[in-house]
Design an enzyme around this catalytic site. Structure first.
Site, PDB file in Angstrom:
ATOM      1  N   HIS A  90       0.820  -1.223   0.000  1.00 46.15           N
ATOM      2  CA  HIS A  90       0.000   0.000   0.000  1.00 46.15           C
ATOM      3  C   HIS A  90       0.849   1.266   0.000  1.00 46.15           C
ATOM      4  O   HIS A  90       0.605   2.180   0.790  1.00 46.15           O
ATOM      5  CB  HIS A  90      -0.976   0.003   1.183  1.00 46.15           C
ATOM      6  CG  HIS A  90      -2.075  -0.996   1.035  1.00 46.15           C
ATOM      7  ND1 HIS A  90      -3.188  -0.782   0.250  1.00 46.15           N
ATOM      8  CD2 HIS A  90      -2.219  -2.250   1.543  1.00 46.15           C
ATOM      9  CE1 HIS A  90      -3.969  -1.848   0.286  1.00 46.15           C
ATOM     10  NE2 HIS A  90      -3.403  -2.754   1.064  1.00 46.15           N
ATOM     11  N   HIS A 115      -6.339  -2.624  -4.965  1.00 39.71           N
ATOM     12  CA  HIS A 115      -6.048  -1.184  -4.899  1.00 39.71           C
ATOM     13  C   HIS A 115      -5.242  -0.695  -6.094  1.00 39.71           C
ATOM     14  O   HIS A 115      -5.476   0.408  -6.565  1.00 39.71           O
ATOM     15  CB  HIS A 115      -5.278  -0.846  -3.610  1.00 39.71           C
ATOM     16  CG  HIS A 115      -6.161  -0.689  -2.427  1.00 39.71           C
ATOM     17  ND1 HIS A 115      -6.718  -1.762  -1.783  1.00 39.71           N
ATOM     18  CD2 HIS A 115      -6.610   0.413  -1.769  1.00 39.71           C
ATOM     19  CE1 HIS A 115      -7.460  -1.324  -0.779  1.00 39.71           C
ATOM     20  NE2 HIS A 115      -7.410  -0.010  -0.757  1.00 39.71           N
ATOM     21  N   HIS A 132      -5.595  -8.442   5.678  1.00 43.24           N
ATOM     22  CA  HIS A 132      -4.559  -7.826   6.500  1.00 43.24           C
ATOM     23  C   HIS A 132      -4.404  -8.533   7.845  1.00 43.24           C
ATOM     24  O   HIS A 132      -4.482  -7.908   8.906  1.00 43.24           O
ATOM     25  CB  HIS A 132      -4.853  -6.332   6.681  1.00 43.24           C
ATOM     26  CG  HIS A 132      -4.654  -5.542   5.419  1.00 43.24           C
ATOM     27  ND1 HIS A 132      -4.478  -4.187   5.401  1.00 43.24           N
ATOM     28  CD2 HIS A 132      -4.588  -5.928   4.121  1.00 43.24           C
ATOM     29  CE1 HIS A 132      -4.321  -3.771   4.158  1.00 43.24           C
ATOM     30  NE2 HIS A 132      -4.394  -4.822   3.361  1.00 43.24           N
TER      31      HIS A 132
END
Lengths: 505, 407
Positions: free
Chosen positions: B10, B83, B199
């Site tokens: 990320h 993402h 996660h």
């Protein structure tokens, strides 16, 4: 014209069959006077202008002396009589229960599609078959109000081979993709998903079908895993026999270790209370055996469905899927009966609990009704089982409808289910039942008066049924289509493949 | 054979510069560790970047570190994640692949309407690597449904499958709302399943499959993740053994106070009590308060004073969460949900069905709304003109509407 009314009484109207016509047991007939009346044949007998003695003599002459005797005006002298019961009266567009007798010598004719226009489609239709008249069926679809029928429980009693699975498959297929219901199927024969044959996996809305299995799940199916933390001691009620001391030990473990309580029992952790070592040992053995788990050097080793690491969200997922109006099939074919009931009990307790909560918050009316399909229902609703203690299925049978949670109970032996539970099941789809005590149990708990239908029920052929329900005006005879034929009109949706993101050569 | 398996880096996450830099540092440290460990190759199981068009500084760091790996002869195998892959199919990973800095292993061909994934051979070790990307709302489901698993299962050798999806059966209870795919989507018989997207840290030997591993993020991506994970990390596979390699950039210290029937003053005192005598140097401090105060409002708690006190102890950064803190005076205020996903779901549930759309039932409407929210949350990329940004978002929206056949 099929015949003419000649005598009888209310509930037993006698008609004479026209000689060139054929009347069958269970056939629907219509007589029209001021109002239209629909009647059903429940018995057939011979009639003759000659005495029994004379008939026997004539038969003897033909049999023993080979005489070539013929009756003069034979159609007039010997004939068939049919016994009819009134079903309903149609006054214009309104349908009423019959309270009068048709006029003597009224003609009776075959029922037509036109006569049955009043059978309208309810708001939440659940297809159960075509209207049947005797062994013939009319092109009239019969629907139950699915929302009401599912929440007020459905019983499907039948002898083996009369089409229980076929009917259930049709009903499930029809329910897929309907927003008003979510259905949980505990499938001990792994027959509804259609792993190796046509089944719910072939439904155009297959994303509304969820399949949990332990055995080699096909692509898209979920491996059934249930985390041991999901269980509370009361989930074992009615699943297997436990002495009071063993139950107390379970509760003591739960109080001390909360969601880790099963692990604590199996790894022999300490617990408060005066429990004999043998009590704890037996409890450990029973839980280990039922859950297929073991203790290795103080750690749990899991071999099957029940797991310490996986399946943490299974319970929430299943309940969520049901709330999303999906049909959830759980393949329990590889489990012991006890393990199957334990899983059923766990999920059902959760569903009922959650729906009770919705009711308390005033949100229940927005939720789909949930039905739990139980094969061989007396295993959990049988008199003997319930004598040794109540279970969640009994609770649902008694009070589930208040919370929009119902049972669809399938059985060969309805007589094993207590009478008050049978009476609570407001819709019965009766397929052929050969054993008299079983028929009696159904007739006594039916929503309509089926006291004259004993023979009718016994003679139901494969796929033929009678629906008796609080939500129908009369006991409706239906013909259930063969599942393979039924699903033909639901052509498969053309799936648009989407390989976005894959670098294609 | 020795390889590193990381996921959910990320890069570019966290708006706050201090947390943003921790996330970047975590990636740099991870790459340095891989070089030090002399791994044969590195797997990144999706979401290297936080968006499909990352900012200049994220791209700059990523390029620099990937180049270092390349210079050391360490190949990087990736799959795009939910993402860093846009609904229109574009991803910055393509640019990095074209520059020779990584290999996207999601390659294949369509035979008889079935997706036949191809293996990428790691020349150094002989490992055969393939995988599937992750898309928002688990849209990769369609590719899995058409995947020819048999051809993958029949291949011999050491096989690795990289994926970026939650597995339904192994979802932790706290992530039960996350959209997931069943285990049965994955081909069987691989030696290592390198997972991303979830996660949490998980390793499991699964019968019929092999080692299924989720390393979690390199650095936590939310307040709750900082509380739950403290630190991020990645896995190193070394000749059959695996070990988790934590990445600790800063220490963490969590203060969790139940404020039920307490006054703001009492809460303040309890916080001070918790930090009394604590060494908070270079520490990331989280402060979570929940419950209904006996008197006053949450704003009556002097957070400035509390934060100053913590920073006096040389804390690296302090962050607070008062979503579930309420006052009796404002009982009608609904308590907020824990995660953005939950909050969005709850809002959708409240408002769904108000506008009638033809051929759209409630559940479809919910799904479509979620997808649209995801697309409309896209941010303008650096250097992107307003017109291009608008065009990109419109394209993505029309693609989804087209899929749902609403236009």
């Amino acid at each position: 014209m099929k015949g003419q009314i000649l005598s009888g009484e209310f509930g037993k109207i006698i008609i004479r069959q026209k000689s060139d016509e054929n009347i069958e047991l269970g056939e629907l007939l219509v007589t029209e006077d001021k109002n239209k009346m629909i009647l059903q044949v429940y018995d057939l007998i011979y009639g003759s202008q000659l005495s029994q003695q004379n008939l026997e003599l004539i038969s003897g002459l033909k049999l023993e002396e080979n005489t070539d005797l013929e009756f003069l005006d034979k159609e007039l002298r010997n004939y068939n009589l049919a016994l009819l019961k009134p079903m309903i009266t149609l006054q214009g567009d309104s349908v009423k229960l019959t309270k009068t007798l048709p006029k003597v010598f009224s003609e009776v004719r075959e029922v037509t599609k036109q006569d049955l226009k009043f059978l309208s489609k309810p708001k939440n239709p659940l297809f159960v078959g075509k209207l049947r008249s005797g062994s013939k069926f009319l092109d009239v679809d019969i629907f139950l109000d699915g929302e009401k029928a599912f929440s007020h429980h459905i019983l499907i009693p039948a002898t083996t081979g009369r089409g229980k699975s076929n009917l259930t498959s049709c009903m499930l297929w029809d329910s897929v993709g309907k927003d008003y219901c979510g259905i949980l199927v505990l499938d001990p024969h792994d027959e509804y998903y259609g792993r190796n044959k046509i089944g719910l996996k072939d439904h155009p809305d297959k994303n509304k079908v969820v399949y949990y299995t332990t055995e080699n799940p096909p692509t898209g199916a979920k491996t059934l895993k249930i985390n041991l933390k999901s269980f509370k001691p009361h989930h074992f009620d009615g699943v297997f026999y436990l002495t009071d001391a063993q139950k107390d030990a379970m509760i003591a473990y739960y109080k001390r270790y909360r969601e880790e309580w099963i692990e604590a029992v199996v790894t022999e952790k300490e617990v408060k209370g005066d429990f004999f070592e043998s009590t704890l040992a037996v409890l450990k053995r029973k839980l280990s055996s039922l859950l297929n788990i073991d203790s290795v050097e103080g750690k749990i080793s899991c071999k099957g469905v029940f797991d310490t690491q996986a399946g943490e969200s299974t319970l929430k997922d299943v309940v969520g899927e049901l709330e999303d109006s999906k049909v959830v099939i759980i393949d329990t074919s590889s489990f012991s009966g006890q393990a199957e009931l334990l899983i059923g009990s766990l999920i059902s307790t959760n569903i009922l609990g959650r729906y009770k909560n919705y009711k308390a918050k005033g949100e229940l009316k927005d939720k789909p009704v949930i039905s739990i399909v139980l094969e061989e229902a007396p295993r959990v609703l049988g008199k003997k089982v319930l004598e040794s203690g109540s279970n969640i299925f009994e609770t649902i049978a008694r009070e589930g409808r208040k919370f929009r949670v119902g049972l669809t109970a399938i059985t060969q032996l309805p007589s094993l289910i207590p009478r008050e539970i049978l009476a609570n099941i407001n819709t019965k789809i009766i397929l052929g039942v050969e054993m008299a005590p079983e028929r009696q149990a159904i007739i006594e708990s039916a929503s309509q008066d089926l006291s004259s239908d004993n023979r009718n029920i016994a003679s139901l052929d494969t796929g033929e049924a009678i629906i008796t329900s609080n939500f129908t005006k009369f006991a409706i005879p239906v013909k259930i289509p063969l599942f393979e034929d039924f699903i033909k009109h639901d052509s498969k949706k053309e799936m648009k493949n989407d390989f976005t993101g894959v670098k294609l050569e | 054979m020795k390889f590193a398996h990381m996921a959910d880096c990320h890069l570019g996450s966290w708006r706050d510069p201090k947390l943003h830099s921790l996330s970047i540092k975590a990636f740099m440290v991870a790459v340095d560790k891989c070089i030090k460990e002399n791994v044969d190759f590195v797997i990144i199981a999706g979401d290297l970047f936080n968006t499909s068009f990352p900012s200049f500084d994220s791209l700059n760091i990523a390029t620099k570190k990937l180049k270092q790996l390349k210079d050391e002869g360490i190949q990087v195998y990736v799959v795009p994640g939910s993402h860093d892959f846009s609904p229109s199919g574009k991803t910055m990973l393509d640019v990095l692949e074209n520059a020779g800095l990584m290999i996207n292993v999601v390659k294949g061909e369509i035979i008889n309407n079935k997706l036949n994934l191809k293996f990428t051979l790691d020349n150094k070790t002989g490992a055969k690597i393939t995988g599937m990307l992750g898309r928002r709302g688990a849209l990769e489901k369609s590719s899995y449904e058409q995947l020819n698993k048999e051809s993958l299962e029949n291949k011999k050798g050491f096989k690795i499958f990289i994926f970026h999806s939650a597995i339904t059966e192994f979802k932790p209870s706290e992530l039960d709302v996350i959209v997931s795919n069943p285990l049965s989507f994955l081909p069987k018989g691989f030696d290592y399943y390198a997972g991303g997207h979830v996660h949490t840290v998980m390793e499991r030997k699964q019968e019929g499959y092999g080692l299924i591993v989720y390393p979690g993020p390199l650095f936590p991506n939310s307040f709750k993740e900082i509380e739950d994970l403290g630190t991020g990390g990645f896995y190193i596979y070394d000749s059959g053994d695996i070990r988790f390699e934590p990445i600790k950039i800063v220490d963490t210290f969590h203060i969790d106070i139940g404020c039920e029937n307490k006054t703001p003053e009492r809460v303040r005192e309890e916080i001070f009590e918790k930090i009394k005598g604590k060494d908070l140097k270079n520490t990331l401090v989280t402060l979570r308060l929940d419950g209904v105060l006996e008197t006053g409002k949450p704003s009556d708690i002097n957070f400035k004073e509390i934060f100053d006190k913590i920073y006096e102890k040389s804390a690296y950064f302090v962050m607070k969460n008062t979503n579930k803190l309420a006052s009796k005076e404002f009982k009608e205020v609904k308590l907020q949900k824990e995660s953005i996903d939950e909050l969005e779901s709850s809002l959708i549930n409240e408002h769904v069905g108000q506008i009638k759309i033809e051929n759209m039932n409630i559940n479809k409407e919910k799904e479509l709304t979620k997808k649209l929210i995801n697309i409309l949350s896209a941010e303008k990329n650096e250097g992107e003109t307003n017109t291009d940004f608008e065009k990109r978002v419109k394209q993505d929206v029309f693609k989804i509407l087209e899929e749902e056949k609403t236009i």
